[in-house]
Write a protein that holds these residues in place. Sequence first.
Motif, mmCIF file in Angstrom:
data_model
loop_
_atom_site.group_PDB
_atom_site.id
_atom_site.type_symbol
_atom_site.label_atom_id
_atom_site.label_comp_id
_atom_site.label_asym_id
_atom_site.label_seq_id
_atom_site.Cartn_x
_atom_site.Cartn_y
_atom_site.Cartn_z
ATOM 1 N N SER A 30 0.840 -1.195 0.000
ATOM 2 C CA SER A 30 0.000 0.000 0.000
ATOM 3 C C SER A 30 0.882 1.254 0.000
ATOM 4 O O SER A 30 2.076 1.178 0.293
ATOM 5 C CB SER A 30 -0.922 -0.009 1.217
ATOM 6 O OG SER A 30 -0.164 0.079 2.389
ATOM 7 N N ASP A 38 -4.212 -9.172 -1.410
ATOM 8 C CA ASP A 38 -5.345 -8.436 -1.956
ATOM 9 C C ASP A 38 -6.282 -9.420 -2.661
ATOM 10 O O ASP A 38 -6.135 -9.678 -3.852
ATOM 11 C CB ASP A 38 -4.841 -7.379 -2.938
ATOM 12 C CG ASP A 38 -5.958 -6.568 -3.554
ATOM 13 O OD1 ASP A 38 -7.097 -6.641 -3.062
ATOM 14 O OD2 ASP A 38 -5.682 -5.864 -4.543
ATOM 15 N N LYS A 43 -7.143 -3.235 -4.414
ATOM 16 C CA LYS A 43 -6.491 -2.323 -3.482
ATOM 17 C C LYS A 43 -5.497 -1.453 -4.237
ATOM 18 O O LYS A 43 -4.886 -1.888 -5.204
ATOM 19 C CB LYS A 43 -5.733 -3.091 -2.397
ATOM 20 C CG LYS A 43 -6.596 -3.702 -1.340
ATOM 21 C CD LYS A 43 -5.727 -4.308 -0.268
ATOM 22 C CE LYS A 43 -6.536 -4.961 0.811
ATOM 23 N NZ LYS A 43 -5.675 -5.586 1.812
#
Length: 95
Positions: A30, A38, A43
Amino acid sequence: MTKERRLPERQCIGCGERKPKRELIRIVRSPDGEVSIDPTGKKSGRGAYICKKRECLGRAAKSGRLARSLACEIPPGLAEGLTEEIEKCAETNES
């Protein structure tokens, strides 16, 4: 005449095989630096794809391909945690 729709393919960072995107698991870093699985594939962040096999994750982590693909250092304990998560994802996808 209808056009045949192509399925998106991705390459596993462990074994190097090209497979349809839905058959692989996405590991994502991230924007704040957290590495996780994910399952939805939506994401935000830098992602890498891997087969639903424990050997592929081990090979990718050991060779440094996972760290290189995600452009970050992978702590030793994180690979073990990812192994458990991948096994859970593989079990739920098979059912």
